[in-house]
Motif scaffolding. Sequence first.
Motif, PDB file in Angstrom:
ATOM      1  N   ILE A 130      -3.128  18.498   9.163  1.00  0.00           N
ATOM      2  CA  ILE A 130      -4.134  17.856   7.847  1.00  0.00           C
ATOM      3  C   ILE A 130      -3.158  18.364   6.465  1.00  0.00           C
ATOM      4  CG2 ILE A 130      -5.484  16.779   6.463  1.00  0.00           C
ATOM      5  CD1 ILE A 130      -5.001  15.412   9.178  1.00  0.00           C
ATOM      6  N   GLY A 136      -2.528  13.693  -4.773  1.00  0.00           N
ATOM      7  CA  GLY A 136      -2.397  12.330  -4.836  1.00  0.00           C
ATOM      8  C   GLY A 136      -3.067  11.688  -3.506  1.00  0.00           C
ATOM      9  N   GLY A 137      -3.080  11.342  -2.529  1.00  0.00           N
ATOM     10  CA  GLY A 137      -3.706  10.484  -1.586  1.00  0.00           C
ATOM     11  C   GLY A 137      -5.155  10.348  -1.734  1.00  0.00           C
ATOM     12  N   ASN A 138      -5.482  11.758  -2.476  1.00  0.00           N
ATOM     13  CA  ASN A 138      -6.949  11.760  -2.449  1.00  0.00           C
ATOM     14  C   ASN A 138      -7.832  11.403  -3.405  1.00  0.00           C
ATOM     15  OD1 ASN A 138      -9.424  14.645  -2.389  1.00  0.00           O
ATOM     16  ND2 ASN A 138      -9.079  13.882  -0.705  1.00  0.00           N
ATOM     17  N   TYR A 147      -1.359  19.390  -0.063  1.00  0.00           N
ATOM     18  CA  TYR A 147      -2.431  21.223  -0.269  1.00  0.00           C
ATOM     19  C   TYR A 147      -1.746  22.816  -0.159  1.00  0.00           C
ATOM     20  CZ  TYR A 147      -5.689  17.085   0.189  1.00  0.00           C
ATOM     21  OH  TYR A 147      -6.081  16.219  -0.580  1.00  0.00           O
ATOM     22  N   SER A 201      -1.887  15.133  -0.030  1.00  0.00           N
ATOM     23  CA  SER A 201      -1.474  14.986  -1.335  1.00  0.00           C
ATOM     24  C   SER A 201      -2.984  14.925  -1.692  1.00  0.00           C
ATOM     25  CB  SER A 201      -1.133  14.878  -1.329  1.00  0.00           C
ATOM     26  OG  SER A 201      -0.824  13.400  -1.016  1.00  0.00           O
ATOM     27  N   GLY A 240       1.583  11.451   2.496  1.00  0.00           N
ATOM     28  CA  GLY A 240       1.213  12.113   4.106  1.00  0.00           C
ATOM     29  C   GLY A 240       0.730  10.994   4.846  1.00  0.00           C
ATOM     30  N   LEU A 263      -6.908   3.007 -11.155  1.00  0.00           N
ATOM     31  CA  LEU A 263      -6.022   2.745 -11.241  1.00  0.00           C
ATOM     32  C   LEU A 263      -5.682   1.130 -11.108  1.00  0.00           C
ATOM     33  CD1 LEU A 263      -3.204   4.756 -10.277  1.00  0.00           C
ATOM     34  CD2 LEU A 263      -3.379   4.253  -7.953  1.00  0.00           C
ATOM     35  N   THR A 306      -2.369  10.564   5.726  1.00  0.00           N
ATOM     36  CA  THR A 306      -3.434  10.997   6.545  1.00  0.00           C
ATOM     37  C   THR A 306      -4.614  10.392   6.320  1.00  0.00           C
ATOM     38  OG1 THR A 306      -4.193  12.424   4.665  1.00  0.00           O
ATOM     39  CG2 THR A 306      -2.769  13.493   6.708  1.00  0.00           C
ATOM     40  N   VAL A 323       0.591  -1.803   0.669  1.00  0.00           N
ATOM     41  CA  VAL A 323      -0.194   0.009  -0.033  1.00  0.00           C
ATOM     42  C   VAL A 323       1.220   1.353   0.103  1.00  0.00           C
ATOM     43  CG1 VAL A 323      -0.999   1.753   1.415  1.00  0.00           C
ATOM     44  CG2 VAL A 323      -2.086  -1.348   1.567  1.00  0.00           C
ATOM     45  N   PRO A 324       0.953   2.160  -0.731  1.00  0.00           N
ATOM     46  CA  PRO A 324       1.233   3.412  -1.374  1.00  0.00           C
ATOM     47  C   PRO A 324       1.415   4.309   0.094  1.00  0.00           C
ATOM     48  CG  PRO A 324       0.505   2.822  -2.614  1.00  0.00           C
ATOM     49  CD  PRO A 324       0.029   1.867  -1.893  1.00  0.00           C
ATOM     50  N   ILE A 325       1.869   5.179   0.930  1.00  0.00           N
ATOM     51  CA  ILE A 325       2.002   6.190   1.601  1.00  0.00           C
ATOM     52  C   ILE A 325       2.785   7.291   1.116  1.00  0.00           C
ATOM     53  CG2 ILE A 325       3.291   5.019   3.279  1.00  0.00           C
ATOM     54  CD1 ILE A 325       1.522   5.694   5.890  1.00  0.00           C
ATOM     55  N   GLY A 330      -5.897   8.894  -4.632  1.00  0.00           N
ATOM     56  CA  GLY A 330      -6.014   7.140  -4.482  1.00  0.00           C
ATOM     57  C   GLY A 330      -6.600   6.226  -3.486  1.00  0.00           C
ATOM     58  N   LEU A 333       1.698   3.384 -10.385  1.00  0.00           N
ATOM     59  CA  LEU A 333       1.078   4.817  -9.406  1.00  0.00           C
ATOM     60  C   LEU A 333       1.039   5.683  -9.610  1.00  0.00           C
ATOM     61  CD1 LEU A 333       4.873   3.148  -7.086  1.00  0.00           C
ATOM     62  CD2 LEU A 333       2.401   3.479  -6.272  1.00  0.00           C
ATOM     63  N   ALA A 376     -15.685  11.649  -1.119  1.00  0.00           N
ATOM     64  CA  ALA A 376     -16.453  13.067  -0.180  1.00  0.00           C
ATOM     65  C   ALA A 376     -14.788  13.781  -0.445  1.00  0.00           C
ATOM     66  CB  ALA A 376     -16.436  12.861   1.180  1.00  0.00           C
ATOM     67  N   GLY A 406      -9.250  19.091   5.639  1.00  0.00           N
ATOM     68  CA  GLY A 406      -9.131  18.968   7.565  1.00  0.00           C
ATOM     69  C   GLY A 406      -8.660  20.432   8.464  1.00  0.00           C
TER      70      GLY A 406
HETATM   71  C1  LIG Z   1      -8.340  15.089  10.946  1.00  0.00           C
HETATM   72  C2  LIG Z   1      -8.530  14.368   8.993  1.00  0.00           C
HETATM   73  C3  LIG Z   1      -9.061  15.183   8.540  1.00  0.00           C
HETATM   74  C4  LIG Z   1      -9.527  15.127   7.369  1.00  0.00           C
HETATM   75  N1  LIG Z   1      -9.895  16.078   6.183  1.00  0.00           N
HETATM   76  C5  LIG Z   1     -10.357  15.883   5.274  1.00  0.00           C
HETATM   77  C6  LIG Z   1     -11.206  17.004   4.022  1.00  0.00           C
HETATM   78  O1  LIG Z   1     -11.407  17.797   4.371  1.00  0.00           O
HETATM   79  N2  LIG Z   1     -11.285  16.678   3.208  1.00  0.00           N
HETATM   80  C7  LIG Z   1     -10.664  15.874   2.129  1.00  0.00           C
HETATM   81  O2  LIG Z   1     -11.305  15.407   1.004  1.00  0.00           O
HETATM   82  N3  LIG Z   1      -9.680  14.802   3.244  1.00  0.00           N
HETATM   83  C8  LIG Z   1      -9.733  14.986   4.277  1.00  0.00           C
HETATM   84  N4  LIG Z   1      -8.843  14.126   5.011  1.00  0.00           N
HETATM   85  C9  LIG Z   1      -8.661  12.700   4.305  1.00  0.00           C
HETATM   86  C10 LIG Z   1      -6.840  12.934   3.650  1.00  0.00           C
HETATM   87  O3  LIG Z   1      -6.236  13.980   4.674  1.00  0.00           O
HETATM   88  C11 LIG Z   1      -7.310  12.969   2.235  1.00  0.00           C
HETATM   89  O4  LIG Z   1      -7.732  12.057   1.974  1.00  0.00           O
HETATM   90  C12 LIG Z   1      -5.567  13.757   2.027  1.00  0.00           C
HETATM   91  O5  LIG Z   1      -5.376  13.776   0.600  1.00  0.00           O
HETATM   92  C13 LIG Z   1      -5.253  12.164   1.811  1.00  0.00           C
HETATM   93  O6  LIG Z   1      -3.762  12.620   1.186  1.00  0.00           O
HETATM   94  P1  LIG Z   1      -2.091  11.468   1.779  1.00  0.00           P
HETATM   95  O7  LIG Z   1      -0.979  12.356   0.920  1.00  0.00           O
HETATM   96  O8  LIG Z   1      -1.891  11.901   2.722  1.00  0.00           O
HETATM   97  O9  LIG Z   1      -2.371  10.027   1.292  1.00  0.00           O
HETATM   98  P2  LIG Z   1      -2.534   8.778   1.897  1.00  0.00           P
HETATM   99  O10 LIG Z   1      -2.771   8.513   3.469  1.00  0.00           O
HETATM  100  O11 LIG Z   1      -0.264   8.172   2.032  1.00  0.00           O
HETATM  101  O12 LIG Z   1      -2.414   7.871   0.350  1.00  0.00           O
HETATM  102  C14 LIG Z   1      -4.341   7.749   0.513  1.00  0.00           C
HETATM  103  C15 LIG Z   1      -4.660   6.820  -0.029  1.00  0.00           C
HETATM  104  O13 LIG Z   1      -4.092   7.316  -1.555  1.00  0.00           O
HETATM  105  C16 LIG Z   1      -2.788   6.164  -1.254  1.00  0.00           C
HETATM  106  N5  LIG Z   1      -1.771   6.796  -2.439  1.00  0.00           N
HETATM  107  C17 LIG Z   1      -0.898   7.341  -1.956  1.00  0.00           C
HETATM  108  N6  LIG Z   1      -0.185   7.522  -2.586  1.00  0.00           N
HETATM  109  C18 LIG Z   1      -0.002   7.022  -3.929  1.00  0.00           C
HETATM  110  C19 LIG Z   1       0.340   7.050  -5.218  1.00  0.00           C
HETATM  111  N7  LIG Z   1       1.834   7.604  -5.523  1.00  0.00           N
HETATM  112  N8  LIG Z   1       0.190   6.531  -6.343  1.00  0.00           N
HETATM  113  C20 LIG Z   1      -1.192   5.516  -5.728  1.00  0.00           C
HETATM  114  N9  LIG Z   1      -1.878   5.080  -4.488  1.00  0.00           N
HETATM  115  C21 LIG Z   1      -1.201   6.363  -3.769  1.00  0.00           C
HETATM  116  C22 LIG Z   1      -2.630   5.216  -0.260  1.00  0.00           C
HETATM  117  O14 LIG Z   1      -2.143   4.292  -0.438  1.00  0.00           O
HETATM  118  C23 LIG Z   1      -4.260   5.610   0.533  1.00  0.00           C
HETATM  119  O15 LIG Z   1      -4.381   3.959  -0.362  1.00  0.00           O
HETATM  120  C24 LIG Z   1      -8.244  14.274   6.403  1.00  0.00           C
HETATM  121  C25 LIG Z   1      -7.823  13.116   6.922  1.00  0.00           C
HETATM  122  C26 LIG Z   1      -8.600  13.378   8.339  1.00  0.00           C
HETATM  123  C27 LIG Z   1      -7.278  12.608   9.135  1.00  0.00           C
END
Ligand SMILES: Cc1cc2nc3c(=O)[nH]c(=O)nc-3n(C[C@H](O)[C@H](O)[C@H](O)COP(=O)(O)OP(=O)(O)OC[C@H]3O[C@@H](n4cnc5c(N)ncnc54)[C@H](O)[C@@H]3O)c2cc1C
Length: 286
Positions: free
Chosen positions: A98, A105-107, A72, A103, A27, A154, A29, A23-25, A109, A159, A114, A94
């Motif tokens: 957050i 990309g994470g959104n 973000y 990112s 941020g 995907l 979050t 599982v890619p990681i 993924g 990735l 939502a 967030g």
């Molecule tokens: C307290 C809190 C508040 C939040 N509020 C919001 C909000 O208001 N709005 C909102 O939209 N989201 C919110 N989120 C959710 C989250 O912050 C977002 O979805 C954010 O964009 C995830 O980005 P990340 O980089 O942390 O992803 P990660 O947690 O690292 O990954 C998220 C998913 O994407 C996959 N992934 C990551 N990078 C890649 C890549 N390069 N290729 C393929 N797959 C990948 C991961 O495997 C996982 O399935 C919140 C989360 C928390 C904990």
Amino acid sequence: MEFLRPTTWDEALAAKADRPGAVPIQGGTDVMVEINFDVRRPEALLDLTRVPELRTWSLEDGRYRVGAAVPYTTIIEELGGPLPGLAQASRTVGSPQIRNRGSVGGNLGAASPAGDSHPPLLAAGAVIEVESRDGGVRMIPAHEFYLGVKRSALRPDELIRAVHLEPATGPQYFSKVGTRNAMVIAVCSFAVALHPGEGRVGTGLGSAAPTPRRALEAEEFLRRELDWNARLDPAVLKRFGELCAQAASPIDDVRGTADYRRHAIAVMARRTLTWAWNDYRGRRAA
Ligand SMILES: Cc1cc2nc3c(=O)[nH]c(=O)nc-3n(C[C@H](O)[C@H](O)[C@H](O)COP(=O)(O)OP(=O)(O)OC[C@H]3O[C@@H](n4cnc5c(N)ncnc54)[C@H](O)[C@@H]3O)c2cc1C
């Protein structure tokens, strides 16, 4: 659980090809919340934070290429001018913590219906760059990326590398309804992007269907009915709201009812189009 730490994009692709279950990681979050709450226990985590290029953005051939891990905060601080819809949505994600880690990309993924970045990506006509070691690069238009609740186009060995967006050629707006103003998952959301050169308005609905989606009939209606040299006709505005609400297929859940979501989509559609239209007319008059 294994922890894989590539330091280059090629190493990351090789690791994903060899271990599609990793599982890619970025941020973390989303991923860390799921692990902490035992929603999933992956065989391996593929940490992408040491692949520097994923955290950079560039302007290439007139298009912005935003690395999958660009947080973000960077989008808000550095790309608010050319990518106003995405930046506006980013401001609502967030909390500062957050936004510093999370990112687009994470959104993507996570592909949650939502997710706040999806409506502006749809409205602006973004393209998602994904890649695998064996399959090479695929450029996926945002409207083809979302396949179901938390399901995307995907493939297991791919990735997300970057998101491509044209600089805005007209005003873009995002609106989100939540149970409070910060740290909230959208009850529903809406984005609009004016493309005056093409005589077109792009839309994006969030949290109002199994996937983020465009309101295609509403877009087509505006293409026919909008007079770009006149004031916004209230009848056109009203019909646009109705068609956007019709494009939704929401559910009742803890955050809101389907009826409320449909109503809110119509309100946000009218509101964001009015803001965008006033901006557009104001800029032309200046
Ligand atoms: C307290 C809190 C508040 C939040 N509020 C919001 C909000 O208001 N709005 C909102 O939209 N989201 C919110 N989120 C959710 C989250 O912050 C977002 O979805 C954010 O964009 C995830 O980005 P990340 O980089 O942390 O992803 P990660 O947690 O690292 O990954 C998220 C998913 O994407 C996959 N992934 C990551 N990078 C890649 C890549 N390069 N290729 C393929 N797959 C990948 C991961 O495997 C996982 O399935 C919140 C989360 C928390 C904990």
